[in-house]
Scaffold this motif. Structure first.
Motif, PDB file in Angstrom:
ATOM      1  N   LEU A 109      23.334 -24.772 -16.249  1.00  0.00           N
ATOM      2  CA  LEU A 109      23.188 -26.197 -16.536  1.00  0.00           C
ATOM      3  C   LEU A 109      24.503 -26.925 -16.295  1.00  0.00           C
ATOM      4  CD1 LEU A 109      20.968 -26.721 -19.699  1.00  0.00           C
ATOM      5  CD2 LEU A 109      20.507 -27.325 -17.334  1.00  0.00           C
ATOM      6  N   PRO A 114      19.509 -26.019 -11.785  1.00  0.00           N
ATOM      7  CA  PRO A 114      18.349 -25.983 -12.689  1.00  0.00           C
ATOM      8  C   PRO A 114      18.296 -24.658 -13.443  1.00  0.00           C
ATOM      9  CG  PRO A 114      17.700 -26.645 -10.476  1.00  0.00           C
ATOM     10  CD  PRO A 114      19.121 -26.176 -10.379  1.00  0.00           C
ATOM     11  N   ALA A 115      18.004 -24.753 -14.700  1.00  0.00           N
ATOM     12  CA  ALA A 115      17.896 -23.543 -15.519  1.00  0.00           C
ATOM     13  C   ALA A 115      16.442 -23.345 -15.949  1.00  0.00           C
ATOM     14  CB  ALA A 115      18.786 -23.681 -16.753  1.00  0.00           C
ATOM     15  N   VAL A 117      13.615 -21.691 -18.807  1.00  0.00           N
ATOM     16  CA  VAL A 117      13.322 -21.120 -20.130  1.00  0.00           C
ATOM     17  C   VAL A 117      11.975 -20.434 -20.018  1.00  0.00           C
ATOM     18  CG1 VAL A 117      12.714 -21.641 -22.509  1.00  0.00           C
ATOM     19  CG2 VAL A 117      14.541 -22.879 -21.400  1.00  0.00           C
ATOM     20  N   GLN A 118      11.948 -19.194 -20.474  1.00  0.00           N
ATOM     21  CA  GLN A 118      10.668 -18.501 -20.415  1.00  0.00           C
ATOM     22  C   GLN A 118       9.969 -18.614 -21.781  1.00  0.00           C
ATOM     23  OE1 GLN A 118      10.555 -14.200 -20.214  1.00  0.00           O
ATOM     24  NE2 GLN A 118       9.269 -14.345 -18.382  1.00  0.00           N
ATOM     25  N   ASP A 144      15.426 -32.579 -21.337  1.00  0.00           N
ATOM     26  CA  ASP A 144      15.796 -32.846 -19.953  1.00  0.00           C
ATOM     27  C   ASP A 144      16.267 -34.281 -19.757  1.00  0.00           C
ATOM     28  OD1 ASP A 144      15.318 -30.359 -19.065  1.00  0.00           O
ATOM     29  OD2 ASP A 144      13.427 -30.799 -18.045  1.00  0.00           O
ATOM     30  N   TRP A 153      22.625 -36.265 -13.972  1.00  0.00           N
ATOM     31  CA  TRP A 153      21.663 -35.698 -13.032  1.00  0.00           C
ATOM     32  C   TRP A 153      20.884 -36.818 -12.378  1.00  0.00           C
ATOM     33  CZ3 TRP A 153      19.569 -30.341 -12.893  1.00  0.00           C
ATOM     34  CH2 TRP A 153      20.453 -29.411 -13.469  1.00  0.00           C
TER      35      TRP A 153
ATOM     36  N   TRP C 139       1.899 -35.531 -11.550  1.00  0.00           N
ATOM     37  CA  TRP C 139       3.138 -36.298 -11.396  1.00  0.00           C
ATOM     38  C   TRP C 139       4.281 -35.382 -10.932  1.00  0.00           C
ATOM     39  CZ3 TRP C 139       7.321 -36.015 -15.146  1.00  0.00           C
ATOM     40  CH2 TRP C 139       8.342 -36.944 -14.940  1.00  0.00           C
ATOM     41  N   LEU C 140       4.400 -34.206 -11.568  1.00  0.00           N
ATOM     42  CA  LEU C 140       5.478 -33.283 -11.197  1.00  0.00           C
ATOM     43  C   LEU C 140       5.306 -32.810  -9.755  1.00  0.00           C
ATOM     44  CD1 LEU C 140       6.004 -31.130 -14.405  1.00  0.00           C
ATOM     45  CD2 LEU C 140       7.701 -32.571 -13.250  1.00  0.00           C
ATOM     46  N   TRP C 142       3.911 -34.433  -7.413  1.00  0.00           N
ATOM     47  CA  TRP C 142       4.252 -35.553  -6.537  1.00  0.00           C
ATOM     48  C   TRP C 142       5.771 -35.681  -6.416  1.00  0.00           C
ATOM     49  CZ3 TRP C 142       6.363 -40.385  -8.358  1.00  0.00           C
ATOM     50  CH2 TRP C 142       6.442 -41.386  -7.372  1.00  0.00           C
ATOM     51  N   LEU C 143       6.457 -35.536  -7.550  1.00  0.00           N
ATOM     52  CA  LEU C 143       7.922 -35.639  -7.535  1.00  0.00           C
ATOM     53  C   LEU C 143       8.528 -34.587  -6.620  1.00  0.00           C
ATOM     54  CD1 LEU C 143       9.014 -36.296 -11.241  1.00  0.00           C
ATOM     55  CD2 LEU C 143       8.990 -37.902  -9.324  1.00  0.00           C
ATOM     56  N   VAL C 156      15.360 -30.698 -12.014  1.00  0.00           N
ATOM     57  CA  VAL C 156      15.202 -31.030 -13.423  1.00  0.00           C
ATOM     58  C   VAL C 156      16.101 -30.025 -14.138  1.00  0.00           C
ATOM     59  CG1 VAL C 156      13.534 -31.225 -15.272  1.00  0.00           C
ATOM     60  CG2 VAL C 156      12.841 -31.651 -12.926  1.00  0.00           C
ATOM     61  N   PRO C 157      16.806 -30.455 -15.164  1.00  0.00           N
ATOM     62  CA  PRO C 157      17.744 -29.506 -15.800  1.00  0.00           C
ATOM     63  C   PRO C 157      17.044 -28.216 -16.237  1.00  0.00           C
ATOM     64  CG  PRO C 157      18.088 -31.719 -16.650  1.00  0.00           C
ATOM     65  CD  PRO C 157      16.901 -31.799 -15.739  1.00  0.00           C
ATOM     66  N   VAL C 158      16.017 -28.351 -17.088  1.00  0.00           N
ATOM     67  CA  VAL C 158      15.381 -27.136 -17.591  1.00  0.00           C
ATOM     68  C   VAL C 158      13.899 -27.167 -17.236  1.00  0.00           C
ATOM     69  CG1 VAL C 158      14.833 -25.746 -19.608  1.00  0.00           C
ATOM     70  CG2 VAL C 158      16.979 -27.038 -19.519  1.00  0.00           C
ATOM     71  N   THR C 159      13.410 -26.142 -16.625  1.00  0.00           N
ATOM     72  CA  THR C 159      11.973 -26.040 -16.430  1.00  0.00           C
ATOM     73  C   THR C 159      11.453 -24.902 -17.283  1.00  0.00           C
ATOM     74  OG1 THR C 159      12.407 -24.712 -14.499  1.00  0.00           O
ATOM     75  CG2 THR C 159      11.782 -26.996 -14.113  1.00  0.00           C
ATOM     76  N   VAL C 160      10.241 -25.099 -17.737  1.00  0.00           N
ATOM     77  CA  VAL C 160       9.636 -24.092 -18.612  1.00  0.00           C
ATOM     78  C   VAL C 160       8.788 -23.167 -17.766  1.00  0.00           C
ATOM     79  CG1 VAL C 160       8.080 -23.707 -20.530  1.00  0.00           C
ATOM     80  CG2 VAL C 160       9.618 -25.676 -20.539  1.00  0.00           C
ATOM     81  N   GLU C 161       9.016 -21.925 -17.939  1.00  0.00           N
ATOM     82  CA  GLU C 161       8.169 -20.953 -17.261  1.00  0.00           C
ATOM     83  C   GLU C 161       7.260 -20.354 -18.323  1.00  0.00           C
ATOM     84  OE1 GLU C 161       8.665 -16.535 -15.425  1.00  0.00           O
ATOM     85  OE2 GLU C 161      10.462 -17.758 -15.683  1.00  0.00           O
TER      86      GLU C 161
END
Lengths: 369, 579, 370
Positions: A109, A114-115, A117-118, A144, A153, C139-140, C142-143, C156-161
């Protein structure tokens, strides 16, 4: 009202209210159901138990986790120190989800990378899992947005501005509680009318009624009025509880609502009397009421949307009076509807009422002994 | 005498009657019943007969006192007692969805009958009860008499030492009744002790010993002969050369010294109070008669009970009965009714005139009830013509139904409504105006002595009072025709007398009465009657005419019961020959 | 207890079940109907949602709206004005509105900060939440396409998996159908059993039974055994339908499934017998059975509604609902496998409840009429 019908109505009331047990069945089950449904039936989840497995020691991960700790939706139950601990806590149902933050999180970060989170979610109850997943996303998105602003960002070119109408906080209680009004009104009308003919047939008094000058229509009216009055009183009581106890806003026209209550009661009574006239014994009557009620509730859209059902089942729901009444209830409570918007709902109920009452009156005399 | 089969010592039993009231069913009862004989348990409604039976069977515990069965203390819980008792409750618990044989199998298992002994025992019992051909029929599809016989067979699978039978013959036709009695007497010969309660006092004659209860107390215990003894010289049969026997009965009933006056065949049976001498009036022939248990029963109870109303019932104030032109009130022509492939009524025809008391008699399953329901408009005939007061009741409107009154089997009333509420309801549905309503309600309460029971739930009344209330409800609107379906079933002899006094008075006032009954002596009260068997009319006419049909060299003066049994047996035989 | 008596009573019970239409209705017709209804009819997964799109033409807007057209989750309807869309929402023609202002394209290019108005019908909060998530997904998508077109990636700083265990596709059928087994067994064990015992009191057959040398234990056992078999048959039928008809995965062992079901069946029977001992009238016993066993099994068992989200008093109340323990076992054995801590803890609770109900019934049953 003619004197004959009046005598019958008085008798029906006495039969319903004189017996202590019968009185109890009119009061206790609806009350219990109101409490249980009102409080227990909710799709808003809260206190979701979760565990954290944080391999990152940096400030960013703590900042993200602090958001979870501060949310009323989540409740932290455990901190894990190894990957192999994840499976047991989920399997044992100690937590619903595990937030796993990798060792590179803060470093990525801060480096503008991009980071990830699982999040591992227990999918045994898929609805709860989906809702919990959404809440996680919301928390992370809020993080975010702030992080992006604070650390320069790039901002997405278009943001979603979501507003929910009629129920801004998406409280499922606002959805469920008006439904309870319909559900309990149906239960009460079916209980009062569904056994009334069967009980008399079993004890033999129905023959006694049939040899009196009472016409089928008079018997129908006489047997309908007590169910109607009791249904109306209980519906009003539950409506009041919905507004004053459960704080569900009532925004529409009271007139439109009571027009709905009126036709709904008629259709419920018609169906109750129809079941009752087909039955020879009370046992069959009880069973008939039960066999009608369970699918009627499931197919009404009370808990699950009708639109989610297969087309054939959706057609079946047109025979369910509760389906129309729920639209009227939710429309008048939350959407501010007046009678003009609800015309087709009234028509559906009136058609069911007419058909079932006619059939019931015919069955009084024509049922094979 | 060997050990008594059943000993009650100072037994008390109370029940909560609801609303905080307590009913004392037995008030310190002490009685002994000998082994190896048939003991009859008599008494009016509510005397405590059923409670006594249930206590003996161990289904209830006494609040006080001791009960011993063959010397074993019933309260010690010893296994010997249930093993030695056979009990047949009033409503025997047959499983209606099981067949005759399956019911037998079940009770054989429960009574622990050895498997190798079963087949022979079933055959024996089925032969004894004549149920053999119905082994695979569901119990629910049997007639009332057959059900009672099957119930008895189930209680007898492993011959008990003590057999308790609670009103085993209620609602059973005379033929089945006779058959049941043959079985009971054979058992007694084999050494089984039998205790049975009954409302048919002719049955009491056949018992070895009689125990009479009243209001939870022992009123007397004696063998039938000693029971009857005080009545010797007090029973008479009276006849007049000309004039109606009904008129005669009415006159006799008012005469001083007369306790009871009942129609019996073409004569009137009279019982005199103690010390009274017969006082024949001109034209009357008084013949001393052999006293019966029923005479003694009535004599005993008249003293201890409110004097039964013997004045003729009136239709009541403010309601002059509309006199109809004499003529036919009810007409049936070739009336038929089928249920699926089964033809319950096979083309019956008869006429009932205005003011007549018309009886519909027949064995269980003869089609009486079906015929009766068609007449009241409760059932649509499959074919045939039917007219009641000029219309067909099934299609008739409210106005026609206003003209009939209906008392159904078992005196169906709204059990959880009070007496007054029941009366008000029926007055209301018959559209009585306010003033008429008040007057009629007062009349009903006075006429039927219902005043003290105004606030009691109809369901809590004794059978006798239920019957009064049912009749009162049916009469509130001054019907021209009264339909009575087994109106005296399970009712004690005193209540039956009152009931018939009212019916006679009503008929006298021009009300047409249609009645079904299993009591053959009641058939005598009818002006005319039809006898049905297997859906057909066997005989029609006045009671003497019917009795004459059964005259035979060995039976010069048959009773109605003899006639009933002979005619039906003949009919069944002719059917068998034809097939 | 006596073998011959018990056998006779049990045979009678089976004959009655076979010949009584209402027993067949509760034990066979109703379960199949419920299974079909829940298997096919009821779903908490939103289907294709009718969505109103209000947007004046601009290339950027077309690009975004195309995302809704392509999405499997929506049935888009175009409306010219916001007023028309609002009216459609009020009449329940659409569940939500996506609104782009006339200056959407311009603002996006100029300021890189355009608003997309999203309005959802919040009446059905559950549905609204799902709808919002689906819209966010479009929306995501599309972005990230926009970013790709500009040669970069969406950052995006943090994406959730998200990884959803046991039910990755989130089919609601996978937990509703197993949960239904608890409902069906409650129906047979409590409602039907309570009815048949009260019926014996009402019809006078109990008096005749008691007058025979049969013991109360025989009578109770003769009700327990046939309805136990019937309940387990209903359960087996449900499992077969669940696995073969509705393709619900069964990850645990049949042994655990059947043992736990047997335990629960004992609890349900215990409740049914207890009810009929207290209420000797069919109507009252049916009412008690529905209020005290059927409704809690539906609402308070975690079958549909999440137990953790209920207020504390209600959550405490759920601990006396036997179905909650059984539903936990069912959802685990079907969804996850033989997870012993879950199975054993809940089975222990079921054992305790079975002992309690059956013991209490035993204590209260006397071979007497009063």
């Amino acid at each position: 009202m003619g004197p004959r019908i009046r005598a019958l109505v008085i008798k029906e009331f006495l039969a319903l209210l004189r017996d202590k047990v019968a009185r109890m069945t009119l009061i206790v089950p609806p009350l219990l159901q109101l409490i249980i449904f009102g409080y227990a039936a909710t799709f808003n989840i809260r206190d979701i138990p979760y565990a954290v497995y944080n391999q990152d020691g940096g400030a960013a991960s703590h900042e993200l986790l602090a958001r979870f700790q501060g949310s009323p939706v989540f409740l932290q139950r455990a901190v894990l120190t190894a990957e192999r601990q994840i499976a047991p806590v989920i399997d044992d149902k100690r937590v619903l989800l595990v937030i796993h933050i990798g060792p590179q999180f803060s470093r990525d970060l801060l480096a503008h990378r991009p980071a990830r989170v699982q999040v591992i979610i227990d999918g045994r109850n898929s609805n709860t899992a989906a809702l919990a997943g959404n809440y996680v996303n919301q928390v992370v998105q809020a993080f975010d947005t702030e992080w992006a602003a604070a650390h320069g960002w790039q901002v997405p070119p278009a943001q979603l501005v979501v507003r929910s109408w009629f129920n801004p906080d998406l409280l499922s209680r606002w959805f469920i509680v008006p439904g309870i009004v319909g559900l309990l009104t149906l239960v009460v009308t079916l209980l009062t009318t569904g056994l009334s003919v069967a009980r008399e047939r079993e004890s033999g008094t129905f023959d006694q009624l049939l040899v009196t000058p009472l016409a089928s229509v008079e018997i129908l009216i006489g047997k309908s009025i007590p169910g109607f009055v009791i249904g109306l009183i209980e519906a009003t009581a539950i409506l009041a509880a919905a507004v004053f106890w459960f704080d569900v806003p009532f925004t529409g026209s009271l007139w439109a609502l009571y027009l709905g209550v009126f036709v709904f009661l008629l259709s419920g009574i018609g169906i109750g009397l129809m079941i009752s006239s087909i039955s020879v014994t009370q046992q069959q009557g009880t069973l008939g009421v039960f066999l009608f009620m369970v699918p009627a509730v499931i197919l009404s859209g009370f808990a699950t949307p009708i639109a989610n059902m297969p087309l054939a089942v959706q057609y079946l729901t047109y025979l369910d009076p509760l389906r129309y009444f729920l639209v009227i209830l939710r429309g008048t409570f939350l959407q501010g509807d007046g009678a003009s918007v609800l015309g087709s709902q009234y028509a559906g109920l009136a058609a069911l009422a007419l058909a079932s009452m006619t059939l019931a009156a015919w069955l009084f005399r024509h049922r094979m002994a | 005498m060997a050990t008594a089969a059943l000993v009650f010592k100072d037994v008390e039993k109370r029940f909560a009657a609801g609303g905080g009231r307590i009913t004392e069913a037995l008030k310190g009862l002490s009685v002994e019943m000998a082994a190896g004989v048939i003991t009859g348990l008599l008494g009016p409604d509510g005397a405590g007969k059923t409670t006594l039976m249930r206590l003996a069977a161990g289904l209830l515990l006494p609040d006080r006192g001791q009960i011993a069965v063959f010397g074993h203390d019933a309260l010690s819980g010893t296994r010997a007692i249930p093993d030695s008792i056979g009990y047949m409750p009033q409503r025997f618990g047959l499983y209606e969805d099981l067949t005759v044989r399956e019911n037998l199998e079940l009770y054989a298992d429960l009574q622990g009958l050895a498997p190798d002994a079963r087949s022979a025992r079933y055959d024996e019992l089925l032969a004894m009860t004549a149920l053999g051909p119905f082994g695979t029929r569901r119990a629910g599809a049997l007639s009332g008499g057959m059900k009672q016989k099957l119930g008895l067979a189930c209680a007898l699978l492993r011959t008990p030492r003590l057999l308790l039978l609670d009103e085993p013959t209620v609602g059973v036709d005379p033929i089945s009744r006779r058959e049941l009695w043959i079985i009971i007497e054979r058992l007694a010969q084999d050494g089984v002790t039998v205790l049975l309660s009954t409302a048919y006092l002719d049955e009491a004659e056949r018992c070895h010993d009689l125990v009479m209860l009243n209001e939870g107390r022992l009123l007397g215990q004696a063998n039938p002969a000693s029971f009857r003894a005080p009545l010797v010289g007090r029973s008479f049969l009276v006849r007049v050369a000309d004039g109606g026997r009904r008129q005669l009965q009415k006159q006799l009933a008012y005469r001083t010294g007369v306790i009871d006056a009942q129609l019996q065949a073409s004569e009137v049976r009279v019982i005199l109070s103690e010390g009274a001498a017969p006082r024949p009036e001109p034209g009357e022939t008084w013949e001393p008669a052999e006293p019966r248990v029923e005479d003694a029963f009535v004599a005993l109870l008249q003293g201890s009970r409110v004097q039964a109303k013997r004045e003729a019932a009136t239709i009541g104030p403010g309601s002059e009965p509309v006199r109809l032109p004499p003529g036919v009130m009810i007409m049936a022509r070739d009336l038929r009714r089928s249920f699926g492939a089964f033809e319950a009524v096979k083309g019956i025809s008869f006429d009932v005139s205005t003011g007549e008391v018309f009886g519909l008699l027949g064995a269980n399953g003869a089609g009486k009830t079906t015929a009766f329901r068609m007449l009241c408009g409760l059932l649509l005939p499959t074919s045939g013509k039917l007219s009641v007061a000029g219309v067909d009741m099934y299609h008739a409107g409210a106005a026609a139904r206003q003209r009939i009154g209906y008392v159904s089997q078992r005196f169906v009333l709204y059990g959880n409504l009070s007496v007054a509420q029941n009366l008000q309801f029926f007055a209301g549905v018959y559209g009585l105006g306010r003033a008429a309503l008040e007057a009629r309600l007062r009349w009903a309460e006075e006429e039927f002595d219902l005043g003290p029971y105004r606030t009691v739930n109809a369901g809590a009344l004794s059978v006798g009072y239920k019957q009064r209330l049912a009749l009162a409800c049916a009469l509130l609107h001054d019907p021209q025709i009264l339909f009575l379906d087994e109106p005296t079933s399970g009712v004690d002899p005193l209540a039956r007398r009152e009931f018939w006094a009212r019916i006679n008075a009503l008929a006298h006032d021009g009300v047409t009465v249609m009645v079904t009954t299993h009591f053959m002596e009641e058939a005598e009260y009818c002006d005319r009657l039809v006898l049905m068997s297997q859906g057909e009319v066997l005989a029609a006419g006045t009671p003497p005419e019917i009795r004459r049909l059964a005259q035979a060299p060995d039976r010069p003066d048959p009773t109605m019961e003899d006639a009933f049994i002979a005619l039906i047996a003949e009919h069944e035989q002719s059917i068998r020959r034809a097939s | 207890m006596n073998g011959m008596r018990l056998r006779g009573l049990i045979r009678k019970e089976f004959l009655q079940i076979v010949r009584d239409p209402s027993a067949i209705a509760i034990a066979v017709a109703l379960p199949i109907f419920l299974l079909l209804l829940f298997g096919y009819g009821v779903s908490l997964n939103a289907r294709r949602v009718p969505l109103a799109l209000v947007a004046p033409y601009s290339p950027q807007a077309q690009e975004l709206l195309g995302g809704f057209d392509r999405s499997p989750y929506f049935v888009p309807h175009r409306y010219a004005t916001m007023a028309a869309a609002k009216s459609a929402l009020g009449r329940r023609r659409v569940d939500g509105i996506v609104w782009l202002r006339s200056d959407f394209g311009r603002r996006m290019l100029a300021q890189g900060n355009a608003g997309i108005g999203v309005f959802v019908n919040g009446v059905d909060a559950n549905n609204a939440g799902l709808l919002e998530a689906y819209i966010r997904g479009v929306w995501l998508g599309w972005l990230s396409r926009q970013a790709q077109d500009q040669g970069s990636t969406l950052s995006v700083p943090v994406t959730v998996e998200q990884r959803i265990w046991f039910n990755a596709a989130l089919r609601s059928r996978n937990y509703l159908v197993p949960g239904l087994i608890a409902i069906i067994m409650t129906l047979i064990g409590a409602l039907l059993t309570a009815q048949v015992v009260s019926r014996e009191w009402e019809r006078g057959t109990m008096e005749a039974l008691m007058a025979t040398p049969v013991s109360m234990g025989d009578i109770l056992l003769s009700k327990l055994i046939p309805y136990f078999v019937l309940g387990m048959a209903g359960m087996a039928l449900s499992v077969v339908m669940a696995v073969w008809l509705f393709a619900v995965p069964l990850r645990g062992s049949l042994l655990v499934l059947f043992s736990a079901s047997g335990l629960f069946m004992l609890v349900a029977l215990g409740m049914g017998l207890l009810i009929s001992t207290v209420a000797k009238n069919q109507f009252i016993s049916a009412t008690i059975a529905i209020v005290a066993t059927f409704l809690p099994a539906f609402i308070l068992s975690g079958f549909i509604f999440d137990l953790n989200s209920m207020p504390v008093p209600i959550r405490l109340l759920t601990h006396i609902v036997a179905a909650r323990y059984f539903v936990a076992i069912l959802q685990t054995v079907f969804g996850a496998g033989d997870v012993w801590p879950v199975v054993l803890a809940n089975a222990a609770a079921l054992c305790a409840m079975a002992a309690f109900f059956l013991g209490l019934t035993w204590r209260l049953s006397r071979k007497r009429l009063d």
